[in-house]
Design an enzyme around this catalytic site. Structure first.
Site, PDB file in Angstrom:
ATOM      1  CG  ASP A 137     -51.125  -5.257 -22.552  1.00 61.02           C
ATOM      2  OD1 ASP A 137     -50.751  -4.518 -21.625  1.00 61.02           O
ATOM      3  OD2 ASP A 137     -50.932  -4.987 -23.751  1.00 61.02           O
ATOM      4  CG  ASP A 290     -43.681  -8.556 -36.403  1.00 61.58           C
ATOM      5  OD1 ASP A 290     -44.409  -8.088 -37.292  1.00 61.58           O
ATOM      6  OD2 ASP A 290     -43.816  -9.704 -35.950  1.00 61.58           O
TER       7      ASP A 290
END
Length: 533
Positions: A137, A290
């Site tokens: 990214d 996460d």
């Protein structure tokens, strides 16, 4: 100045009188409000802090007892679950190995991209059963070009490595991981290993982790332990190592052994892709995507396994600025996730009541909220104020229980036991930022979804120390001077002086030391000097 004329004589008597009157009026107002208002409020605050401290103490004691039982009597994961190394079959060859996807999310990782890509490409897994996906990214065109060329270099050696970019950074890391799983060439992959850009798994990482997933269909995640290549870089990294080692040595071991649940650490873990899909995939509603996925998968009935001897090397933040941003994300995210998921956990019917209580009370409430708040409010706010208002705090609460909790927290890093006192003072300073971040997450305030990628230096310090040495960064007062810490330093210094002159408990010893720590952090004298480019 003429003889006989003093400085006092030059100050008008009216001003001197006014100054004395102001001091007297402030003292009078303090005496008037102290007994009916300040003292009752402080006593209430002390009771609240004592309750939170006892909750944290019981939690730490419980985990301490459990970890001793685990080490002495519990079976190792290889005995608790089915485990058998995967070997080549003469008849079907590499077909015995499941196809594994390795995802490496990165963002402008100039210093470490070669390390992570190289470590993934050196995993001892059949190359025709391995897909490596670099999810870049980056916004810097030069870095993107370097990463792509590194991928091409490994691809020329016969590795199935793919370089993936997106049009925008929507969803940050969660968005990149989610987008990566949508690619057609990963549809036949059964498992996905995730390694952040600074992580270096050992070559046998997959061979030791995958059998747990392949032979136990109820297991969704195998989590490895982090080891730190720069723990000895400075005192700040040693402090971080102590905190994280407790997390791995105790918290995750206890969660894995007794509940088959713990929070995924976002990296150095291997997931069953079917479990990710059943849990609803990656979501970007908080900065702890996460942990979000782990809780949702657990509510679906999936189990997790932590392997303490399955390790991956990584890097700790070397500058206070990077560490502060990381801690904001790690404190704000869980609190925000708790706000969004608590009712979903309560209403869930697939897990037992015991596990619900564990997740809500122990995992979220005590560890992610109470632990930060009691450290900051009790030791940095309430205890100093009790000195000014002559409110008694039990010795067991101010000294004995905190000492026991601190000792229990240090068991993960015995080599740093001599740094325990410094660690306490530094953790108290960091509790200021963690508590602020926790409230932002609970209230979903302005910075609730702030995502700042942790700066990584890789081998920059080591490589450049042999040349001209690191260059000092351009002085930025906003990065170097921290007014919040300096404000607390002034407050604690005042309370320490008052206790030294009028107190009876000798708290001034602790308060002066804590003042020094807040001052050092406030003036930016912590962390390393970032090497120049």
């Amino acid at each position: 100045m003429a003889e006989g004329v003093t400085a006092k004589a030059l100050i008008p008597e009216a001003f001197q009188g006014a100054r004395a009157d102001i001091a007297g009026q402030i003292g009078l107002i303090w005496e008037l409000v102290k007994a009916p208002l300040i003292v009752p409020l402080l006593k209430f605050a002390v009771y609240v802090c004592l309750a939170m401290e006892l909750m944290l103490f019981v939690e730490r004691l419980y985990m301490g007892v459990v970890i001793i039982l685990v080490k002495l009597f519990w079976k190792k994961p290889e005995k608790r679950y089915k485990f058998e190394p995967i070997g080549e079959d003469l008849e079907i060859g590499n077909e015995a190995f499941p196809v594994v996807l390795v995802q490496i999310p990165m963002f402008n990782e100039k210093e470490v991209y070669k390390i992570s890509i190289g470590a993934a490409c050196n995993l001892s897994w059949p190359s025709d059963r391995l897909v490596i996906q670099v999810l870049d990214d980056s916004t810097d065109p030069l870095i993107k070009d370097m990463v792509e060329k590194e991928c091409q270099r490994w691809a020329s050696k016969g590795l199935n490595i793919r370089y993936q970019i997106r049009e925008n950074r929507g969803g940050y890391k969660a968005g990149a991981l989610k987008e990566g799983l949508k690619r057609d060439y990963v549809k036949h992959c059964e498992y996905v290993a995730i390694f952040d850009a600074d992580f270096r798994p050992e070559p046998d990482y997959l061979r030791r982790a995958i059998p747990f997933l392949a032979l136990n269909p109820e297991i969704a995640l195998v989590q490895g332990r982090w080891r730190f290549v720069n723990a000895d870089e400075c005192l700040m990294t040693r402090m971080q190592e102590m905190s994280l080692d407790y997390h791995f040595t105790v918290e995750q071991e206890v969660g894995s052994s007794t509940h088959a649940f713990f929070g995924f650490n976002g990296t150095a873990g291997v997931w069953r892709i079917a479990a990710i899909n059943e849990a609803g995939g990656w979501k970007d509603r908080t900065t702890v995507e996460d942990m979000d996925l782990a809780v949702r998968a657990s509510l679906k009935g999936w189990k997790f396994v932590y392997l303490g001897d399955l390790q991956a090397k990584s890097e700790l933040p070397s500058t206070f600025k990077a560490f502060r941003f990381q801690q904001h994300r790690w404190s704000c995210g869980p609190a925000n996730l708790f706000r969004k998921m608590v009712m979903e956990i309560i209403r869930n019917k697939k897990v037992t009541l015991f596990k619900k209580v564990y997740v809500i009370y122990s995992f979220f409430f005590v560890r992610k909220i109470i632990a930060h708040m009691v450290t900051f409010f009790f030791f940095c706010v309430v205890l100093p104020l009790t000195i000014l208002a002559d409110v008694d705090v039990p010795k067991w609460a101010a000294i004995y229980i905190p000492c026991i909790i601190t000792t229990l927290n240090s068991v993960g890093t015995p080599r740093s036991i001599h740094l325990l006192f410094y660690w306490i003072l530094f953790e108290n300073v960091m509790s200021l930022h963690r508590t602020k971040a926790t409230f932002i997450g609970l209230l979903e305030a302005g910075r609730a979804n702030e995502w700042v990628v942790t700066e990584k230096l890789g081998d920059a310090l080591k490589n450049k120390s042999n040349a001209k040495g690191p260059k000092r960064p351009v002085f930025k007062i906003g990065d170097r001077i921290h007014l919040l810490e300096l404000g607390f330093a002034a407050f604690l210094f005042f309370c320490a002086c008052y206790d030294f002159l009028y107190g009876k408990n000798n708290y001034f010893i602790y308060l002066f030391l804590q003042t020094i720590t807040f001052t050092l952090v406030g003036f930016g004298y912590i962390g390393t000097i970032v090497p120049g480019s």
